[in-house]
Design a protein around this motif. Structure first.
Motif, PDB file in Angstrom:
ATOM      1  N   PHE A  12       0.887  -1.192   0.088  1.00 12.84           N
ATOM      2  CA  PHE A  12      -0.268   0.176   0.445  1.00 12.84           C
ATOM      3  C   PHE A  12       1.104   1.059   0.236  1.00 12.84           C
ATOM      4  CE2 PHE A  12      -3.094  -2.783   1.244  1.00 12.84           C
ATOM      5  CZ  PHE A  12      -4.270  -2.269   0.504  1.00 12.84           C
ATOM      6  N   ALA A  13       0.647   1.880   0.013  1.00 17.01           N
ATOM      7  CA  ALA A  13       1.040   3.871  -1.046  1.00 17.01           C
ATOM      8  C   ALA A  13       0.616   4.529   0.986  1.00 17.01           C
ATOM      9  CB  ALA A  13       0.707   3.785  -1.531  1.00 17.01           C
TER      10      ALA A  13
ATOM     11  N   ASP B  83       0.692  11.756   1.433  1.00 14.85           N
ATOM     12  CA  ASP B  83      -1.258  12.135   0.659  1.00 14.85           C
ATOM     13  C   ASP B  83      -1.367  11.239   0.118  1.00 14.85           C
ATOM     14  OD1 ASP B  83      -0.186  14.647   0.539  1.00 14.85           O
ATOM     15  OD2 ASP B  83       1.415  14.729  -1.104  1.00 14.85           O
ATOM     16  N   ALA B  84      -0.339   9.889   0.756  1.00 20.42           N
ATOM     17  CA  ALA B  84      -1.701   8.553  -0.139  1.00 20.42           C
ATOM     18  C   ALA B  84      -2.289   7.721   0.991  1.00 20.42           C
ATOM     19  CB  ALA B  84      -0.561   7.276  -0.733  1.00 20.42           C
TER      20      ALA B  84
ATOM     21  N   THR C 127      -9.561   7.489  -1.914  1.00 16.76           N
ATOM     22  CA  THR C 127      -8.999   6.953  -2.330  1.00 16.76           C
ATOM     23  C   THR C 127      -7.517   6.222  -1.534  1.00 16.76           C
ATOM     24  OG1 THR C 127      -7.386   7.678  -3.902  1.00 16.76           O
ATOM     25  CG2 THR C 127      -9.273   7.391  -4.627  1.00 16.76           C
ATOM     26  N   THR C 128      -7.598   4.632  -2.496  1.00 15.71           N
ATOM     27  CA  THR C 128      -6.189   4.004  -1.907  1.00 15.71           C
ATOM     28  C   THR C 128      -5.147   3.950  -2.611  1.00 15.71           C
ATOM     29  OG1 THR C 128      -4.971   3.091  -0.218  1.00 15.71           O
ATOM     30  CG2 THR C 128      -6.668   1.557  -0.833  1.00 15.71           C
TER      31      THR C 128
ATOM     32  N   ALA D 102      -1.844 -15.216  -5.667  1.00 14.02           N
ATOM     33  CA  ALA D 102      -2.055 -13.713  -4.999  1.00 14.02           C
ATOM     34  C   ALA D 102      -0.875 -13.464  -4.768  1.00 14.02           C
ATOM     35  CB  ALA D 102      -3.723 -13.490  -4.462  1.00 14.02           C
ATOM     36  N   LEU D 103      -1.388 -11.608  -3.876  1.00 10.71           N
ATOM     37  CA  LEU D 103      -0.152 -11.123  -2.991  1.00 10.71           C
ATOM     38  C   LEU D 103      -0.795 -10.801  -1.612  1.00 10.71           C
ATOM     39  CD1 LEU D 103       1.995  -9.467  -5.528  1.00 10.71           C
ATOM     40  CD2 LEU D 103       2.589 -11.255  -4.386  1.00 10.71           C
ATOM     41  N   THR D 104      -0.928 -10.761  -0.291  1.00 12.77           N
ATOM     42  CA  THR D 104      -1.624 -10.275   0.792  1.00 12.77           C
ATOM     43  C   THR D 104      -0.887  -9.912   1.790  1.00 12.77           C
ATOM     44  OG1 THR D 104      -2.692 -13.413   0.751  1.00 12.77           O
ATOM     45  CG2 THR D 104      -2.304 -11.163   2.309  1.00 12.77           C
ATOM     46  N   LEU D 105      -1.983  -8.626   1.411  1.00 12.12           N
ATOM     47  CA  LEU D 105      -1.523  -7.062   2.347  1.00 12.12           C
ATOM     48  C   LEU D 105      -2.205  -7.179   3.675  1.00 12.12           C
ATOM     49  CD1 LEU D 105      -0.974  -4.822  -0.514  1.00 12.12           C
ATOM     50  CD2 LEU D 105       1.064  -6.170   0.490  1.00 12.12           C
ATOM     51  N   ASP D 106      -1.420  -6.350   4.404  1.00 14.15           N
ATOM     52  CA  ASP D 106      -2.193  -6.303   5.872  1.00 14.15           C
ATOM     53  C   ASP D 106      -3.177  -5.250   5.285  1.00 14.15           C
ATOM     54  OD1 ASP D 106      -1.454  -7.918   7.347  1.00 14.15           O
ATOM     55  OD2 ASP D 106       0.582  -7.080   7.952  1.00 14.15           O
ATOM     56  N   TRP D 107      -4.163  -4.629   5.580  1.00 18.65           N
ATOM     57  CA  TRP D 107      -4.934  -3.170   5.537  1.00 18.65           C
ATOM     58  C   TRP D 107      -4.513  -2.314   6.552  1.00 18.65           C
ATOM     59  CZ3 TRP D 107      -8.379  -2.208   1.478  1.00 18.65           C
ATOM     60  CH2 TRP D 107      -8.836  -0.760   2.032  1.00 18.65           C
ATOM     61  N   PRO D 108      -4.282  -1.241   6.206  1.00 17.20           N
ATOM     62  CA  PRO D 108      -3.708  -0.551   7.134  1.00 17.20           C
ATOM     63  C   PRO D 108      -4.924   1.052   7.887  1.00 17.20           C
ATOM     64  CG  PRO D 108      -3.438   0.382   5.057  1.00 17.20           C
ATOM     65  CD  PRO D 108      -3.929  -1.344   4.536  1.00 17.20           C
TER      66      PRO D 108
END
Length: 248
Positions: A120-121, A125-126, A137-138, A221-227
């Motif tokens: 995640f950016a 500003d992201a 947005t993200t 897939a690639l799994t990311l933590d939701w920030p």
């Protein structure tokens, strides 16, 4: 001579004349039939000769094109020269096609999941505005960590999973147009996700725990933590406020 003898003599002459006339007529009839048959045979013979001549010419032309021994010199030589030129051009065209095929075979392939890193950016500003009412947005950044260039474009698949892992939300995709871009080793690109944040909303909320990202045309897939915080729960909506935009 008596009158009876004279009568017999005249009768015999009449019969001979009649017989001669019949013979002449029969001869004419036979001659006419014979003439008709002869004409038909002659026509058939001429037609057969014409077909044979045509076949001979065709075979002769084919033999000349395929390199038969020349009879008259210049014409056959010209044909053989034209054949050699055409053969050379064909070989050159084949070589060019082979060269093009080799170049296409060594072209840039699409980016595979194994050669990509996702994140995640999270710059200042992201970060999405948690108080925005569905208009924030993200972005998710994809980096080529492989050793060669690759192409990427289109929509990534994004599924959100809940904190307890029991609920999965496959995000809808926008109708935005897209192309493709080339990522050299170490290069990055990103795609955005429109978010309908749940802060201050009277609707039900959904708190993701992870974002499961599948790159375009891939199955791994690639799994990311939701920030970020909770979203308005619209997984069954026709036009949800949370949706994915394309890469490129």
């Amino acid at each position: 001579m008596s009158s009876s003898a004279t009568t017999r003599t005249v009768r015999r002459r009449t019969l001979r004349v009649a017989a001669a006339a019949l013979t002449a007529v029969a001869g004419l009839t036979l001659t006419a039939c014979s003439g008709s048959d002869a004409g038909g045979s002659k026509a058939a013979g001429q037609a057969g000769s014409a077909v044979a001549a045509a076949g001979s010419d065709g075979a002769g032309s084919g033999a000349a094109v395929h390199g038969a021994e020349p009879q008259a010199g210049s014409g056959a030589k010209a044909d053989n020269k034209a054949e050699a030129t055409a053969g050379g051009a064909g070989k050159q065209a084949g070589s060019a096609s082979a060269a093009r095929g080799g170049k296409a075979g060594s072209g840039i392939q699409r980016c595979h999941t194994a050669n990509l890193k996702a994140a995640f950016a999270t710059g200042e500003d992201a970060a999405p505005d948690p108080n925005a009412s569905g208009a924030t947005t993200t972005s998710i950044v994809l980096t080529n960590k492989g050793g060669r260039a690759c192409k990427i474009g289109g929509f990534a698949g994004v599924d959100l999973t809940s904190e307890n892992g029991g609920q999965r939300w496959s995000l809808a995709r926008s109708s935005a147009k897209h192309g493709s871009i080339t990522l050299n080793p170490g290069d990055s690109t990103d795609f955005s996700i429109n978010l309908a944040m749940a802060a201050g909303s009277d609707e039900g909320s959904y708190q993701p725990a992870h974002a499961v990202v599948t790159p375009p045309n891939e199955t791994t897939a690639l799994t990311l933590d939701w920030p970020w915080g909770p979203l308005v729960h619209q997984d069954g909506a026709t036009h949800p406020g949370t949706f994915v935009n394309p890469i490129g």
